[in-house]
Design an enzyme around this catalytic site. Structure first.
Site, PDB file in Angstrom:
ATOM      1  N   ASP A   1       0.832  -1.208   0.000  1.00  0.00           N
ATOM      2  CA  ASP A   1       0.000   0.000   0.000  1.00  0.00           C
ATOM      3  C   ASP A   1       0.862   1.253   0.000  1.00  0.00           C
ATOM      4  OD1 ASP A   1       0.779  -0.579   2.737  1.00  0.00           O
ATOM      5  OD2 ASP A   1      -0.662   0.934   3.380  1.00  0.00           O
TER       6      ASP A   1
ATOM      7  N   GLU B   1       0.088  -1.225   5.642  1.00  0.00           N
ATOM      8  CA  GLU B   1       1.143  -0.791   6.562  1.00  0.00           C
ATOM      9  C   GLU B   1       1.025   0.695   6.872  1.00  0.00           C
ATOM     10  OE1 GLU B   1       5.183   0.774   7.717  1.00  0.00           O
ATOM     11  OE2 GLU B   1       3.893   1.318   6.036  1.00  0.00           O
TER      12      GLU B   1
END
Length: 412
Positions: free
Chosen positions: A82, A177
């Protein structure tokens, strides 16, 4: 290693929008993260990885089997797919600048957006190299698609060069994350490594095994609204009490005035009316005692101001987020030493310093997978000025290969 091949791989990853969403409790927080996860799943199978598994939570794990005739510890490498919600990751248009001349880089002519070494001095250490930047309208996504590129490229290199001896290697690409959930559903037992490395640091040479202890605090101040013309002795303006709370905290203990091991209180957003104001803080400190003292200071301040008002108007809710992984890594310090030795063998000066932030490795270390952090090569994460030197991506890839080799020798 083929430079153009690595550039092409990195560009392919960063042009897939994988921005995560801090306001969505779903896992992963955005459906679009699956798009890159499925691309990577297919690619890992194509390069010859085994046990490739994309689970229901968007964690992608795979195995490179040992080619040794003796047992060594299974090690792992981890990166996140991400990108940060701090700045848009949609329609990323990477720009490649070969043989950087040390001068300003014009990112966007129409909007006059310039990446300048006058402001970003680190650029000068990459003079003569190939630098990948944004077009000034998005982030780049080197955090952490540089790390993803390095892990995939290292595995491909080891598969294509079987004469390089290594033990069993496990890899994992995680979602979310950037919104603090990257390790929440990580199955450490299934991963099956004795230790791992996150490829999620910044400039070349970074090697980190200390990070902040972290908490989030919400301060709620209740007020009372009455007609301002008849307000004497009745109106309570929560915003004014909030400003008193803000100003009572140490003015120098904020992110913009601290460095190294120094902690801080960071007011990152607020909303308020006369009747109610909310202050949203993050609390950070490397030292656990000082971290606990910071949390206590906020609670004590609320009590003092409530006593001053003669009633309870202020409440503070504090939630721990993650802790300093140093406590879990120091007992197995050889895992840091191995990475440091590899860098030195390659002529890279290790930059061992505390992370002024968090990492999946922190949570993983507390879940039983000690996990230091290694440079991925990028700079100026989470914004339009993000860039990465291609040579740093190549060096990080070589560090992964070197660690695999070093473990094979050390545990022979």
């Amino acid at each position: 290693m083929n430079k153009q091949h690595i550039i092409d791989r990195f560009v392919k990853y960063v042009t897939v929008d994988t921005e995560s969403d801090p306001n969505n409790p779903a896992f992963p927080s955005t459906e679009k993260q699956w798009n890159l996860a499925r691309i990577l799943e297919k690619e890992l199978k194509e390069i010859g990885m085994e046990d490739v598994e994309l689970d229901e939570n968007c964690y992608l794990m795979a195995t490179l089997p040992s080619n040794l005739d003796y047992e060594v510890p299974t090690i792992g490498f981890v990166a996140h797919i991400d990108t940060s919600p701090d700045f848009t990751g949609k329609d990323v248009k990477p720009q490649i600048h070969e043989n950087y001349d040390g001068k300003d880089i014009l990112l966007n002519k129409e909007e006059n957006i310039v990446l300048s070494p006058d402001y970003f001095e680190d650029l000068l250490q990459y003079k003569g190299q190939t630098i990948i930047t944004t077009d000034g309208t998005t982030l780049l996504g080197a955090d952490d698609k540089a790390g993803v590129t390095e892990i995939v490229s290292a595995m491909e290199f080891l598969i294509q060069n079987p004469e390089i001896k290594h033990g069993k290697i496990r890899i994992c690409f995680t979602p979310d994350e950037e919104v603090g959930k990257g390790a929440h559903l990580f199955d450490v037992e299934k991963f099956g490594a004795e230790w791992a490395y996150t490829m999620d640091g910044s400039q070349i040479g970074e090697l980190e095994y200390e990070n902040f202890n972290a908490a989030g605090a919400t301060v709620t101040i209740e007020g009372k609204i009455v007609h301002p013309g008849y307000a004497k002795g009745k109106l309570i303006n929560s915003m004014l009490i909030a400003s008193e709370f803000i100003n009572a905290l140490p003015e120098d203990e904020v992110p913009e005035r601290t460095t190294g091991y120094e902690g801080f209180f960071h007011l990152h957003h607020m909303e308020g009316k006369v009747e109610q104001t909310k202050l949203h803080y993050i609390i950070r400190d490397h030292d656990m005692d000082q971290f606990n003292n910071r949390k206590k200071a906020m609670l004590d301040l609320a009590e003092v101001l409530n006593a001053k008002q003669g009633k309870k108007l202020i409440s503070v809710e504090i939630k721990d987020q993650y802790f300093n992984m140093k406590e879990k890594v120091v007992p197995v310090m050889h895992i840091v030493d191995i990475a440091e030795e590899v860098m030195k063998d390659m002529g890279i000066t290790p930059l061992i310093k505390p992370i002024r932030g968090g990492t999946d490795g922190s949570q993983l270390s507390y879940k039983g997978l000690p996990c230091p952090n290694i440079f991925a090569g990028g700079h100026n994460f989470h914004g339009r000025y993000e860039y990465v030197p291609v040579e740093s991506i190549i060096k990080a890839t070589e560090v992964i290969v070197g660690i695999a080799q070093k473990v094979a020798v050390k545990f022979q």
